[in-house]
Design a protein around this motif. Structure first.
Motif, mmCIF file in Angstrom:
data_model
loop_
_atom_site.group_PDB
_atom_site.id
_atom_site.type_symbol
_atom_site.label_atom_id
_atom_site.label_comp_id
_atom_site.label_asym_id
_atom_site.label_seq_id
_atom_site.Cartn_x
_atom_site.Cartn_y
_atom_site.Cartn_z
ATOM 1 N N TYR A 279 34.616 7.424 -23.412
ATOM 2 C CA TYR A 279 33.707 6.755 -22.778
ATOM 3 C C TYR A 279 33.289 7.601 -21.387
ATOM 4 C CZ TYR A 279 35.126 2.375 -25.137
ATOM 5 O OH TYR A 279 35.139 1.683 -25.916
ATOM 6 N N ASN A 280 34.297 8.420 -20.797
ATOM 7 C CA ASN A 280 34.165 9.338 -19.625
ATOM 8 C C ASN A 280 32.828 10.248 -19.801
ATOM 9 O OD1 ASN A 280 35.368 9.425 -16.929
ATOM 10 N ND2 ASN A 280 37.238 8.924 -18.223
ATOM 11 N N TYR A 281 33.344 10.699 -21.171
ATOM 12 C CA TYR A 281 32.098 11.884 -21.711
ATOM 13 C C TYR A 281 30.657 10.943 -21.704
ATOM 14 C CZ TYR A 281 29.426 14.159 -25.189
ATOM 15 O OH TYR A 281 28.465 14.702 -25.905
ATOM 16 N N LEU A 282 30.552 9.933 -22.077
ATOM 17 C CA LEU A 282 29.186 9.438 -22.381
ATOM 18 C C LEU A 282 28.759 9.375 -20.747
ATOM 19 C CD1 LEU A 282 29.881 6.778 -25.087
ATOM 20 C CD2 LEU A 282 28.599 8.825 -25.147
ATOM 21 N N GLY A 283 29.571 9.097 -19.743
ATOM 22 C CA GLY A 283 28.986 8.986 -18.369
ATOM 23 C C GLY A 283 28.590 10.286 -17.864
ATOM 24 N N GLN A 284 29.062 11.321 -18.395
ATOM 25 C CA GLN A 284 28.910 12.616 -17.755
ATOM 26 C C GLN A 284 27.840 13.442 -18.431
ATOM 27 O OE1 GLN A 284 30.310 13.747 -15.004
ATOM 28 N NE2 GLN A 284 31.502 11.946 -14.477
ATOM 29 N N ALA A 285 27.679 13.415 -19.922
ATOM 30 C CA ALA A 285 27.014 14.126 -20.445
ATOM 31 C C ALA A 285 25.730 14.496 -20.069
ATOM 32 C CB ALA A 285 27.027 13.784 -21.920
ATOM 33 N N LEU A 286 25.022 13.501 -19.627
ATOM 34 C CA LEU A 286 23.629 13.726 -19.434
ATOM 35 C C LEU A 286 23.507 14.726 -18.128
ATOM 36 C CD1 LEU A 286 20.966 12.718 -20.364
ATOM 37 C CD2 LEU A 286 20.984 10.862 -18.713
ATOM 38 N N HIS A 287 24.349 14.384 -17.029
ATOM 39 C CA HIS A 287 24.422 15.202 -15.950
ATOM 40 C C HIS A 287 24.739 16.710 -16.399
ATOM 41 C CE1 HIS A 287 25.340 17.097 -12.127
ATOM 42 N NE2 HIS A 287 26.573 17.524 -12.525
ATOM 43 N N ALA A 288 25.687 16.824 -17.307
ATOM 44 C CA ALA A 288 26.057 18.416 -17.790
ATOM 45 C C ALA A 288 24.947 18.948 -18.381
ATOM 46 C CB ALA A 288 27.210 18.021 -18.800
ATOM 47 N N LEU A 289 24.192 18.199 -19.059
ATOM 48 C CA LEU A 289 22.930 18.635 -20.075
ATOM 49 C C LEU A 289 21.902 19.210 -18.991
ATOM 50 C CD1 LEU A 289 22.311 16.862 -23.438
ATOM 51 C CD2 LEU A 289 23.262 19.065 -22.589
ATOM 52 N N SER A 290 21.865 18.856 -17.538
ATOM 53 C CA SER A 290 20.954 19.292 -16.761
ATOM 54 C C SER A 290 21.520 20.677 -16.368
ATOM 55 C CB SER A 290 20.734 18.226 -15.474
ATOM 56 O OG SER A 290 22.022 18.311 -14.891
ATOM 57 N N CYS A 291 22.631 20.965 -16.394
ATOM 58 C CA CYS A 291 23.093 22.317 -15.963
ATOM 59 C C CYS A 291 23.131 23.346 -17.161
ATOM 60 C CB CYS A 291 24.744 22.035 -15.367
ATOM 61 S SG CYS A 291 24.788 20.791 -14.294
ATOM 62 N N PHE A 292 23.263 22.857 -18.262
ATOM 63 C CA PHE A 292 23.239 24.075 -19.242
ATOM 64 C C PHE A 292 22.209 23.688 -20.616
ATOM 65 C CE2 PHE A 292 27.235 22.040 -19.713
ATOM 66 C CZ PHE A 292 27.154 21.383 -20.901
#
Ligand code: ATP
Ligand code: MG
Lengths: 270, 769
Positions: free
Chosen positions: B68-81
């Protein structure tokens, strides 16, 4: 005599060579021929000088005898010498004499490479006397009106030492050849290389980029000939980047940085 | 709708939930927990959602909460790499979870930048200085001009230089990062190529000679209430055009690079205008304008920018329309982060570069015109004729009346050749090509020929004449008319045309015992040298067609047999002989006569010259000797000591004895002069031996790197003219610049002047045998 005919026939151009005119060069050459004035073709390597001569020969319906000049070329190599055949001394015309007798076109390619004393034999032939002295035979051969002398040289990469003497130079009508404009060059590459128009255009762009590398240390940019060669490789299934690498990049330089830069141009374009 | 600017149809929460359930089946997670976790993704690009969800099967079995944590963070992460790194990131996250539990994993996920991206860059980042060598010839080939590359915080260009980021580390490996560098450089070039900074648009204000040094485009933006917004819109539109241009011109580059570019959609921008700009960025990336949904602008208008015939004026018009619609809607405007390759639009830099270019062009033109005036043949009414009357004093500076006549376009057309004249005091002189070329450049750049250029050149020429700065000093007759030589300016990578005026002069002969003393002092050495040099006469070579010799010349024999059968008198030259002659070498010695050679050095040089002459007489090579010195570019001097064909006799000896230190060391024009002297010398080897005591230097700014590079270039020119230059430097120790300037194989330094007289003939011997 029969032998000579056969030799001459080999020099006759029977099929129209493909030549795309770039200006009024054909007309100038034809008029010069009519007036008996020899031609001097200047221009970088692979820009179509030889092809132009082939076309001209075809158009004037004259055999074309080409001599590639080098620094060991002697007067006898041009004019002729006696040979012994079956115990008999037989006079053998050199290519220049042959051309004069037959009213052919004699094309001395890269004439600056020849030694200066050799170049001098063409002097009486290249002015209004239009005659070739054959000393050994004590013969003074007058050139028929159809005969034409043409020489070429590339002003780019030769040393000052190899410049043409003014007395030689000033006997000719000089035509300056250069790489064609991009559109026509693409047309030539497309046709000669047997490739699609878009591919030809990109190859010509590549050539343009390499030609502007002169200030960065490239002696000469890619010639039309190189483009055609690259095109031929592509037409026969070599992947275009590979073809350009072997036919253009590597052919142009040994300098690692320039090689890398040219390859970058290739990979941008294709 | 906030999504009006987006190109895709979001999935919607129900579809997302369904996907998730199918991925974790047969587990049946709590529905509202899933809904909460997936909220972030409801508006996201379905393609990204796919990427994100594809990792779920790897995480869910390890820990549901982590997933669940991952789903919340992934989009932000993808803006970085880039999306391709997502798998690696998830693996690390699972690693952290195993070692440090949920909290450690969460920390890792929230600090994408420090925890992950930094390391990614550390491994794969590529620095500007690593790519410059490869990119510079690339970009020069591409543009067909001398563009430069320099590092900067953000990509941009001023028209002369393309600035690239200090480091690029977005991609995984060095090759890919290089590609991004190359793409960035090409993209900036596209701005230049398509005239982004100089739209030809009626919207722009008239600017005249633009005394304020501002671009019309900048003035236009500044006239609006929100200049940044307008400029950003314009940059985005021009980027779309640039991208289309690159797609046409460099398809290979674009094809290879698009997948490496980061997706701006991952960035969470709020606010309508920002989203709209991002939508434009997307359009630039994909080259697909449909569905961008600009207010008041049809897709077809945007699509038009992709056409080859679109111009910067189209972008500007579109920008204007968009701006009018949007400017009221934003309170305080903040530019969104630009795409790294589009960088920023620095109109101030463009304007500064243009001023620089104009000023430099002006200076070059004035210099060229000054030189032209100073080298006018006297008959044409040049300033030469108007020598100030005797005793007129310094006030007698007279300014010639000069006008420049440039008609036609200077390109085709026979008449064009006749249309470039210099009129000096009512007499017309044909301009040299360089001056004409510069004149036309000036007109191109300024739109007209500013009269101040002409008057300042006329003034300068007049003053130089009056001050006697040019040509021969009083009482000395120049041997030949002064000639001009170009000077190499390494900073510009080009020549300053006709920059130096070179006069060749005679050395005033003074009586002295120098020669007799030297001959006596080195008597033994001279005898040995003469013997040595006598031996050098010999080079081994087969001479063919000789009357007698060591072997039979078969070619000649066959030919003579044939000749005799043919009834011709057979030749008796039938032998090959090993001959030892035909050196066919011509050498010029160029000696430094600058004032630093005063004293020991000068004496040693003179002694060396005497010795070499004595030796040369034996070897039989043709040789000449010249000295050089001078002050400033307008008075470069070479001194004739011995011409190539001149016999070595009493006069030459006297001239050597009379060599005296003069002024400065501007070596390059002297080298060029020697090259010119060599031009009509026919010899197998043409050797130029230069004797100097150190760095080239002149009274004006001619020193340091500039002087070294100019000298080096002059030597290169000599080499490419088929001359072998060799430099002998008398100095206490070898300096690094020497190898660079002369080339290691072509120079030697002598640390003790007393060794010079002996070494010099030795060096010559080694060089020519
Ligand atoms: N105007 C043209 N029309 C047709 N073909 C051309 C033309 N110009 C160049 N080519 C092509 O380019 C090739 C190279 O030209 P060519 O061999 O005539 O060069 P060149 O000038 O003689 O070079 P070099 O000085 O190296 O001998 C030709 O084989 C021909 O295919
Ligand atoms: Mg040829």
């Amino acid at each position: 005599m029969a032998g000579r005919e056969i030799r001459l026939d080999a020099h006759r151009i029977t099929e129209e060579p493909y030549y795309l005119p770039l200006g009024d060069e054909i007309r100038i050459a034809e008029v010069s021929h009519r007036c008996g004035i020899p031609l001097l073709l200047k221009g970088p390597t692979g820009c179509g000088k030889t092809r132009f001569m082939q076309y001209l020969a075809w158009r004037l319906d004259r055999p074309l005898i080409t001599v590639s000049c080098h620094d060991d070329l002697s007067t006898s190599d041009l004019v002729g010498r006696y040979l012994i055949r079956a115990g008999e001394a037989v006079w053998m015309d050199g290519p220049l004499t042959l051309a004069v007798r037959a009213g052919a076109i004699c094309y001395l390619d890269e004439v600056v490479e020849a030694r200066k004393d050799t170049t001098v034999v063409i002097h009486p032939l290249a002015d209004d006397r239009r005659e070739l002295p054959i000393e050994k035979r004590g013969e003074l051969l007058g050139a028929p009106p159809e005969f034409m002398l043409a020489v070429s040289y590339n002003p780019g990469y030769q040393s000052v030492l190899k410049d043409l003497k003014p007395s030689t130079r000033q006997r000719f009508v000089a035509l300056n050849f250069d790489y064609p404009d991009p559109e026509r060059e693409a047309e030539i590459v497309e046709r000669e290389g047997g490739i699609a128009p878009e591919m030809a255009r990109q190859l010509v762009r590549l050539a343009g980029m390499t030609r502007s590398l002169k200030d960065s240390g490239l002696a000469e940019g890619a010639s039309t000939r190189l483009l055609i060669q690259a095109g031929k490789l592509v037409a026969r299934g070599i992947p275009v980047r590979r073809a350009c690498h072997v036919a253009v990049t590597q052919a142009l330089s040994d300098d690692p940085e320039l090689l890398a830069a040219i390859d970058e141009m290739v990979s941008s374009l294709f | 709708m906030t999504t009006s600017a987006l190109r895709y149809q979001p999935l919607g929460i129900n579809a997302l939930k369904e996907r998730f359930f199918s991925l974790v089946a047969p587990d049946l997670p709590n529905e509202w927990e899933v809904e909460e976790a997936m909220e972030e993704l409801t508006d996201a690009d379905p393609a990204l959602v796919d990427e994100i969800l594809s990792q779920v099967p790897a995480i869910w079995p390890v820990s549901n909460s982590l997933c669940y944590n991952y789903l919340g963070q992934a989009l932000h992460a993808l803006s970085c790499f880039p999306a391709a790194e997502l798998g690696g990131w998830v693996n690390e996250t699972l690693d952290r979870y195993e070692k440090g539990g949920l909290q450690a994993a969460q920390r890792f996920m929230t600090n994408v930048e420090q925890e992950f991206v930094c390391r990614l860059r550390g491994i794969a980042g590529l620095r500007f200085d690593e790519v410059r060598g490869r990119l510079l010839p690339y970009i020069r080939g591409l543009s067909g001009r001398e563009l430069d590359l320099a590092p900067a915080a953000r990509a941009c260009t001023d028209g002369d230089t393309i600035f690239l980021p200090h480091k690029i580390s977005m991609a995984r490996d060095g090759e890919q990062n290089f590609l991004l560098y190359k793409f960035t450089a090409s993209f900036q070039w596209a701005f230049l190529e398509q005239g982004t900074f100089f739209p030809d648009s009626p919207l722009l204000p008239e600017t005249g000679e633009e005394a304020a040094g501002q671009l019309a485009l900048a003035l236009f933006f500044d006239s609006l209430a929100q200049p940044e917004l307008a400029a950003d819109l314009y940059l985005q539109l021009e980027s779309i055009r640039a991208r289309a241009f690159l797609g046409r011109e460099l398809p290979g580059l674009v094809r290879e690079t698009v997948d490496l570019l980061p997706d701006p959609l991952c960035r969470q921008e709020t606010g309508r205008v920002a989203r709209l700009l991002i939508a434009l960025q997307c359009c630039c990336l994909t080259g697909e304008p449909d569905g961008v949904g600009l207010p008041g602008v049809e897709d077809s208008d945007l699509r038009h920018l992709l056409q080859p015939e679109a111009t910067a004026a189209h972008s500007l018009a579109l920008c204007r329309r968009l701006y009018t619609r949007l400017c009221g809607q934003v309170g305080e405007y903040h530019s969104p982060e630009p795409l790294f390759f589009q960088g920023t639009m620095r109109l101030d830099l463009v304007a500064a570069a243009r001023s620089r270019r104009r000023q430099e062009l002006g200076e070059r033109f004035v210099d060229a015109l000054t030189t032209a005036l100073l080298t006018l043949p006297p008959s044409s009414g040049g300033p030469e004729e108007k020598k100030r009357p005797e005793g007129a004093g310094a006030a007698g500076t007279e300014v010639p009346d000069v006008a420049l006549i440039l008609d036609g376009d200077g390109k085709g057309g026979e008449e064009a050749e006749q249309s470039a004249f210099l009129r000096v005091d009512n007499e017309q002189v044909v301009m040299d090509e360089e001056l004409e070329h510069l004149g036309r450049q000036v007109i191109d750049e300024f739109g007209f020929l500013p009269p101040r250029f002409v008057s300042s050149a006329a003034g300068r020429a007049g003053r130089a004449m009056a001050a006697g700065d040019v040509g021969a000093s009083v009482g000395e007759q120049p041997l030949v008319a002064p000639v001009t030589y170009d000077e190499w300016d390494h900073r510009r990578g080009g020549f300053r045309k006709s920059w130096c005026i070179m006069t060749e002069k005679e050395i005033p002969v003074t009586r002295s015992t120098f020669i007799t003393a030297t001959l006596a002092r080195y008597r033994g050495q001279i005898i040995r040298l003469r013997n040595q040099f006598e031996m050098m006469r010999t080079t081994e070579r087969f001479l063919r067609r000789q009357r007698d010799g060591d072997d039979i010349d078969l070619d000649a024999l066959v030919e003579s047999l044939a000749d005799s059968r043919a009834g011709l008198p057979p030749s008796d030259r039938l032998f090959v002989r090993l001959a030892r002659d035909e050196r066919d070498i011509a050498a010029l010695f160029l000696v430094d006569m600058s004032n630093s050679t005063q004293g020991w050095v000068g004496t040693a040089i003179k002694e060396a010259l005497v010795l070499i002459c004595e030796a040369m007489e034996k070897v039989g090579d043709r040789y000449g000797i010249y000295g050089f010195s001078g002050m400033r570019r307008l008075r470069c001097e070479t001194f004739h000591i011995k011409h190539l064909e001149e016999p070595y006799g009493e006069t030459v000896r006297q001239r050597i004895g009379s060599i005296a230190p003069q002024e400065y060391t501007r070596m390059a024009p002297a080298i060029r002069h020697m090259t010119a002297r060599f031009a009509d010398v026919d010899a197998r080897i043409r050797l130029l031996v230069i004797l100097s005591d150190g760095k080239p230097e002149d009274y004006d700014d001619y020193k340091g790197e500039y002087a070294i590079e100019d000298t080096r270039h002059a030597l290169l020119e000599a080499r490419s003219a088929g001359i072998h230059p060799f430099c002998i430097t008398i100095d206490h120790h070898a300096h690094e610049y020497m190898a660079h300037m002369y080339g290691t194989a072509n120079s030697i330094f002598i640390d003790d002047v007393r060794k010079l007289p002996a070494r010099m003939p030795e060096i010559y011997r080694v060089l020519t045998s």
